[in-house]
Design an enzyme around this catalytic site. Structure first.
Site, PDB file in Angstrom:
ATOM      1  N   SER B 120       0.800  -1.218   0.000  1.00 26.91           N
ATOM      2  CA  SER B 120       0.000   0.000   0.000  1.00 26.91           C
ATOM      3  C   SER B 120       0.841   1.281   0.000  1.00 26.91           C
ATOM      4  CB  SER B 120      -0.958   0.008   1.196  1.00 26.91           C
ATOM      5  OG  SER B 120      -0.236   0.089   2.396  1.00 26.91           O
ATOM      6  N   LYS B 157       0.664   3.969   6.863  1.00 26.29           N
ATOM      7  CA  LYS B 157      -0.047   4.859   5.947  1.00 26.29           C
ATOM      8  C   LYS B 157       0.417   6.294   6.172  1.00 26.29           C
ATOM      9  CE  LYS B 157      -3.039   1.831   4.221  1.00 26.29           C
ATOM     10  NZ  LYS B 157      -2.202   0.690   4.692  1.00 26.29           N
TER      11      LYS B 157
END
Lengths: 200, 200
Positions: B120, B157
């Site tokens: 990600s 993230k």
DNA sequence: GTGTATGCCAGACTTTTGTCTGGTATACAA
DNA sequence: TTGTATACCAGACAAAAGTCTGGCATACAC
């Protein structure tokens, strides 16, 4: 007279003390161990230490001061961080390095750090400003990421062996591969680690 | 008799020798310096060393063996490397860590290493298998890359603050942002360094 | 009991290591 | 010239640090 101490308990503490000292500052002398544990005889400290050596938990150099070390030292080496490398001047660049980086290593390797310039390897997750750790070795395998001296500046590329020649491939569609003739390219070494510091 | 040496030249070499020794193994004894430079008198080595101390380039403990040190030692810390972190178990994960990593640090920070899973964050040059070094801190700034505990697994993230709430943005178009409600997300800390080991 | 192992101590010896005094040679500036 | 500085050397002393011999007390197995 002697208060009874369970077997191995003191030795465990001695081991932790020595380990901590080795990692954080300087290996202790036998007498420093003696004082830390308030042994009244140097020999007591020495026996614990020699025992730890016999058990393989420490190693030592006979006769030298502060000679106790950890067996497989986390192998932390400090390698010079170079800003840029120019033609022929690897030796010189190492002399005038910007600083030192701690690196895990088996010790006998010749390593240096190099700051990445340009975006030619972004596809391999190597961004401008990153630092690559390079092991000096003349020959590398096809597929290795290497630092090569092409013309008079060092660049980072993926190495491909094609027959007798070599190719240096960027990992970014905006760049084109370099196909050097034998004498205009030196492989300085192989990239073994990539680092990115996100602050400072 | 004495071959002339330009002022400061030998001292410079002595400094580099001592620095290297301090960083890579053990501070040298005065006589080890003497031998390394083939001085015929101990005093010559000592004079160079004491000079370096006077100039502030080294510090020493008087009378102790191997007492020469660098003024502001780089401060290398060993931080635990975690394989994965599950709900609530940061403390536990640190206890059962896979190993230790040397990290440069000012010492008083709470750091840990974490192995990256998933793709990600490839857009930020963080690939699966990479290791991130994380500083434990509850609050972070918008734009920081953070490790957050969402549901019962830790993820990496980029943090965005939106009014009172937070958003966790992946850096890969194939993934979608996470918009957690306040109580189902804990920020474990900020990523301060990314590492990738290309062999071993 | 005897034997063996561990944990600790006392004191000494030896080597290593830090420190010191005094010296020579070269260079440079007043 | 004189003075001062650097770079180096010779030889010694003293402290620190590694090493060794012999001993005592407790615990445990035979």
């Amino acid at each position: 007279m002697t208060p009874f101490t369970p077997p191995g308990e003191t030795r465990e503490k001695v081991y932790r003390f020595v380990r901590r000292r080795i990692l954080e500052e300087l290996p202790p002398t036998v007498r420093e161990v003696q004082e830390a544990f308030r042994f009244r005889a140097v020999q007591t400290a020495r026996e614990h230490l020699e025992r730890l050596v016999a058990e393989g938990r420490l190693v030592k150099t006979h006769g030298k001061s502060r000679g106790y070390r950890l067996p497989q030292e986390p192998g932390t080496l400090f390698v010079p961080l170079l800003g840029r490398v120019q033609a022929g001047g690897l030796r010189a660049a190492i002399e005038e390095c910007e600083g030192y980086l701690p690196v895990q290593s088996r010790g006998s390797e010749e390593l240096f750090g190099l700051r990445v310039q340009g975006e030619s390897m972004t596809g391999a997750g190597i961004l401008p400003g990153d630092i690559v750790i390079v092991r000096q070795q003349g020959e590398s395998a096809s597929g290795d990421i290497v630092v090569a001296l092409v013309g008079d500046e060092a660049t980072i590329k993926r190495l491909r062996l094609r027959g007798n020649g070599i190719e240096l491939h960027p990992e970014n569609p905006a760049f084109t591969p370099i196909l050097p003739r034998g004498d205009e390219c030196t492989i300085l070494g192989k990239v073994v680690e990539v680092r990115r510091y996100l602050e400072g």
